[in-house]
Scaffold this motif. Sequence first.
Motif, PDB file in Angstrom:
ATOM      1  N   UNK A  25     -15.533   5.143  10.258  1.00 48.25           N
ATOM      2  CA  UNK A  25     -14.386   4.246  10.374  1.00 48.25           C
ATOM      3  C   UNK A  25     -14.353   3.300   9.182  1.00 48.25           C
ATOM      4  N   UNK A  26     -13.208   3.254   8.528  1.00 48.57           N
ATOM      5  CA  UNK A  26     -13.050   2.400   7.352  1.00 48.57           C
ATOM      6  C   UNK A  26     -11.814   1.526   7.528  1.00 48.57           C
ATOM      7  N   UNK A  27     -12.035   0.353   8.021  1.00 51.02           N
ATOM      8  CA  UNK A  27     -10.922  -0.580   8.270  1.00 51.02           C
ATOM      9  C   UNK A  27     -10.140  -0.868   6.990  1.00 51.02           C
ATOM     10  N   UNK A  28     -10.851  -1.028   5.872  1.00 48.19           N
ATOM     11  CA  UNK A  28     -10.164  -1.348   4.617  1.00 48.19           C
ATOM     12  C   UNK A  28      -9.210  -0.232   4.199  1.00 48.19           C
ATOM     13  N   UNK A  29      -9.551   1.010   4.515  1.00 46.62           N
ATOM     14  CA  UNK A  29      -8.646   2.123   4.201  1.00 46.62           C
ATOM     15  C   UNK A  29      -7.371   2.026   5.035  1.00 46.62           C
ATOM     16  N   UNK A  30      -7.515   1.689   6.306  1.00 40.76           N
ATOM     17  CA  UNK A  30      -6.345   1.517   7.168  1.00 40.76           C
ATOM     18  C   UNK A  30      -5.479   0.373   6.649  1.00 40.76           C
ATOM     19  N   UNK A  31      -6.114  -0.709   6.243  1.00 40.64           N
ATOM     20  CA  UNK A  31      -5.365  -1.854   5.728  1.00 40.64           C
ATOM     21  C   UNK A  31      -4.595  -1.498   4.470  1.00 40.64           C
ATOM     22  N   UNK A  32      -5.221  -0.744   3.559  1.00 41.15           N
ATOM     23  CA  UNK A  32      -4.533  -0.328   2.328  1.00 41.15           C
ATOM     24  C   UNK A  32      -3.354   0.568   2.643  1.00 41.15           C
ATOM     25  N   UNK A  33      -3.577   1.543   3.500  1.00 41.69           N
ATOM     26  CA  UNK A  33      -2.490   2.459   3.862  1.00 41.69           C
ATOM     27  C   UNK A  33      -1.362   1.684   4.540  1.00 41.69           C
ATOM     28  N   UNK A  34      -1.716   0.792   5.435  1.00 43.41           N
ATOM     29  CA  UNK A  34      -0.715   0.018   6.182  1.00 43.41           C
ATOM     30  C   UNK A  34       0.182  -0.785   5.245  1.00 43.41           C
ATOM     31  N   UNK A  35      -0.410  -1.354   4.201  1.00 43.33           N
ATOM     32  CA  UNK A  35       0.412  -2.154   3.282  1.00 43.33           C
ATOM     33  C   UNK A  35       1.053  -1.300   2.182  1.00 43.33           C
ATOM     34  N   UNK A  36       0.838   0.016   2.246  1.00 45.70           N
ATOM     35  CA  UNK A  36       1.494   0.920   1.306  1.00 45.70           C
ATOM     36  C   UNK A  36       0.749   1.145   0.012  1.00 45.70           C
ATOM     37  N   UNK A  37      -0.504   0.738  -0.056  1.00 47.41           N
ATOM     38  CA  UNK A  37      -1.332   0.955  -1.247  1.00 47.41           C
ATOM     39  C   UNK A  37      -1.938   2.352  -1.164  1.00 47.41           C
ATOM     40  N   UNK A  38      -1.161   3.342  -1.554  1.00 47.32           N
ATOM     41  CA  UNK A  38      -1.536   4.745  -1.344  1.00 47.32           C
ATOM     42  C   UNK A  38      -1.815   5.489  -2.643  1.00 47.32           C
ATOM     43  N   UNK A  39      -1.963   4.762  -3.740  1.00 51.51           N
ATOM     44  CA  UNK A  39      -2.120   5.407  -5.045  1.00 51.51           C
ATOM     45  C   UNK A  39      -3.282   6.389  -5.097  1.00 51.51           C
TER      46      UNK A  39
END
Length: 103
Positions: A25-39
């Motif tokens: 589980x990687x909370x920071x990955x969910x946070x990035x995806x949620x804010x649209x940081x998908x580069x």
Amino acid sequence: MNVVQLTTGDFVAAMFSLDFVDGGFRREAVERIHRGAIDEWVSALTGSGLFSNRAVTDVVRAWRDDPRVLLDSLLAEADPVTFERYRSAWYELDAATAYGAAA
């Protein structure tokens, strides 16, 4: 004969899902995806050479329109407990965003 039509999303899930889930589980990955940081995901998709420019454009547009589409693809191979952890984190972020917008 049954013919299964695979979408680009299916291929994306096949490429990324196992590695994403195996990483724990990687909370920071969910946070990035949620804010649209998908580069990072766009770069991996583009760099794979498996998709046409049109397919990449279509997938990236779908991810930008609704980042949850990317998360769902990444969780395609997740066990139910892992899936629920990520889904809960996503809903928490939705609630925090809604609260922040209302304030």
